[in-house]
Design a protein around this motif. Structure first.
Motif, mmCIF file in Angstrom:
data_model
loop_
_atom_site.group_PDB
_atom_site.id
_atom_site.type_symbol
_atom_site.label_atom_id
_atom_site.label_comp_id
_atom_site.label_asym_id
_atom_site.label_seq_id
_atom_site.Cartn_x
_atom_site.Cartn_y
_atom_site.Cartn_z
ATOM 1 N N GLY A 194 49.616 -11.503 -102.404
ATOM 2 C CA GLY A 194 49.740 -12.304 -101.195
ATOM 3 C C GLY A 194 50.151 -11.483 -99.985
ATOM 4 O O GLY A 194 49.644 -11.686 -98.875
ATOM 5 N N ILE A 195 51.088 -10.551 -100.192
ATOM 6 C CA ILE A 195 51.526 -9.675 -99.093
ATOM 7 C C ILE A 195 50.343 -8.860 -98.589
ATOM 8 O O ILE A 195 50.138 -8.702 -97.376
ATOM 9 N N VAL A 196 49.556 -8.347 -99.515
ATOM 10 C CA VAL A 196 48.421 -7.495 -99.142
ATOM 11 C C VAL A 196 47.370 -8.298 -98.382
ATOM 12 O O VAL A 196 46.866 -7.851 -97.345
ATOM 13 N N VAL A 197 47.052 -9.477 -98.874
ATOM 14 C CA VAL A 197 46.037 -10.312 -98.219
ATOM 15 C C VAL A 197 46.431 -10.613 -96.780
ATOM 16 O O VAL A 197 45.623 -10.480 -95.855
ATOM 17 N N ARG A 198 47.683 -11.004 -96.574
ATOM 18 C CA ARG A 198 48.128 -11.320 -95.215
ATOM 19 C C ARG A 198 48.171 -10.076 -94.327
ATOM 20 O O ARG A 198 47.945 -10.171 -93.113
ATOM 21 N N SER A 199 48.444 -8.933 -94.914
ATOM 22 C CA SER A 199 48.571 -7.696 -94.136
ATOM 23 C C SER A 199 47.224 -7.124 -93.703
ATOM 24 O O SER A 199 47.082 -6.598 -92.598
ATOM 25 N N ILE A 200 46.210 -7.219 -94.577
ATOM 26 C CA ILE A 200 44.912 -6.607 -94.252
ATOM 27 C C ILE A 200 43.973 -7.562 -93.529
ATOM 28 O O ILE A 200 43.007 -7.118 -92.894
ATOM 29 N N ALA A 201 44.251 -8.866 -93.591
ATOM 30 C CA ALA A 201 43.317 -9.863 -93.056
ATOM 31 C C ALA A 201 42.869 -9.587 -91.615
ATOM 32 O O ALA A 201 41.677 -9.692 -91.309
ATOM 33 N N PRO A 202 43.777 -9.225 -90.687
ATOM 34 C CA PRO A 202 43.337 -9.029 -89.296
ATOM 35 C C PRO A 202 42.406 -7.829 -89.108
ATOM 36 O O PRO A 202 41.752 -7.718 -88.064
ATOM 37 N N PHE A 203 42.332 -6.942 -90.101
ATOM 38 C CA PHE A 203 41.610 -5.684 -89.906
ATOM 39 C C PHE A 203 40.317 -5.589 -90.725
ATOM 40 O O PHE A 203 39.585 -4.618 -90.622
ATOM 41 N N ILE A 204 40.049 -6.616 -91.530
ATOM 42 C CA ILE A 204 38.802 -6.627 -92.307
ATOM 43 C C ILE A 204 37.642 -6.876 -91.362
ATOM 44 O O ILE A 204 37.651 -7.802 -90.559
#
Length: 348
Positions: free
Chosen positions: A69-79
């Motif tokens: 969950g931490i990873v998904v929220r962290s990378i989402a703006p940059f995908i």
């Protein structure tokens, strides 16, 4: 490949240090309170989104040791796009599971996942349909064959047919030396019109598509040898290249590399051309050209000027792995172009 490993917790940091030592070309980003000095170990204090913004495009693969969950929220703006996004893996801090999260095929996340799992004795978690079903996606096929996908929307359609166990044909200019799923059928001259999808692997620009769902893969098997007068304009060199390819019905997407002689290594027009098409420029020493120049038609003027009698043909020949001429020297105004099809022994 350049790998970034990121950890937040004490146990995650311990696993991260272990993995960092096991992998070449890796950098380890660790929360400052768990930092231990070492090669390419970087401490951070900022929030995860701030760190990810800084490193997302710096590495071919990012391995996060923390909750998904931490990873998904962290990378989402940059995908952005699966053609350019890095591979993203997630591991629990005990190293029990390794998850391929993003860019499983084109980014290589699935392969990285298996690699990390083998190193740590972990369980690889792969969710892409073609891998789970034991088939192959078009983008994986393209990667294995070092081909460029012409249209990703068509690739998606054909992959769906493969995964759904429908009949798909494949017709290729290059050898395929690995096993294909049983529902991918090799086509010869005549293509079966009852197929649901078709994969064409060809360097020809214009191709016949008898099946509605057809994806074209461009093999990188064309070598372009170039010679030119000093300071020849880039635009003129590009025009000569494109005219040559157009007249031969060849796709520039199939260019493997450009080649020229060492005396032309700093020729701005040639270098700019290679940059434009994002292909390597191979430089061939004149001493090597001299060994084969008698095989080609040369010029006394060129010999007197640069020490060898010809350029475009011998440099293409020497860098083609015993390939075959598609176009012998074609002269334009102060430009010469030769095109070789690379030998099959080095087609990938």
């Amino acid at each position: 490949m350049d790998i970034g490993i990121i950890a937040l917790t004490k146990n995650g940091a311990n696993l991260g240090y272990k993995l960092h030592k096991m992998m070449n070309y890796s950098s380890f980003y660790v929360k400052d309170k768990f930092y231990r000095e070492g090669p390419n170990v970087i401490s951070f204090t900022e929030k995860m989104k701030v760190l990810v913004k800084d490193i997302f495009k710096k590495h071919d693969c990012l391995i996060f040791i923390m909750a998904t969950g931490i990873v998904v929220r962290s990378i989402a703006p940059f995908i952005n796009d699966k053609k350019t996004d890095p591979a993203v893996l997630v591991m629990d801090e005990r190293g029990t599971h390794v998850i391929s999260l993003l860019s499983g095929h084109l980014g290589g996340a699935n392969e990285y996942t298996h690699r990390v799992a083998n190193l740590l004795g972990a369980n690889p978690v792969i969710t892409t349909a073609s891998d789970v079903s034991g088939t192959i996606a078009v983008d994986t096929l393209a990667m294995k064959l070092n081909c460029k996908i012409e249209d990703f929307s068509e690739a998606t359609k054909v992959t769906a047919h493969i995964v759904n166990e429908e009949r798909v044909g494949i017709k290729s200019q290059i050898p395929i030396d690995f096993h294909l799923p049983k529902n991918i059928e090799v086509q010869q001259e005549k293509i079966d019109n009852s197929l649901k999808g078709l994969i064409l692997i060809t360097n020809k620009e214009e191709v016949n598509k008898p099946i509605d769902d057809t994806v074209v893969l461009r093999p990188k098997n064309l070598i372009v040898g170039i010679g030119c007068r000093r300071n020849k304009e880039y635009e003129k060199i590009q025009e000569a290249l494109e005219e040559s390819f157009r007249d031969l019905n060849l796709s520039t997407k199939s260019i493997r590399h450009f080649a020229t002689v060492d005396v032309k290594k700093d020729e701005v027009g040639i270098k700019k051309l290679a940059d434009k098409f994002e292909r390597p420029l191979k430089i061939v020493a004149r001493e090597k050209v001299k060994r084969v120049e008698d095989k080609f038609i040369g010029s006394d003027f060129v010999k007197k000027t640069i020490g060898v009698s010809c350029v475009c043909e011998p440099v293409a020949f020497l860098t083609s792995n015993k390939g075959n001429f598609i176009q012998r020297k074609r002269a334009f105004d102060g430009i010469t172009i030769a095109i070789f099809k690379e030998g099959d022994k080095n087609w990938t």
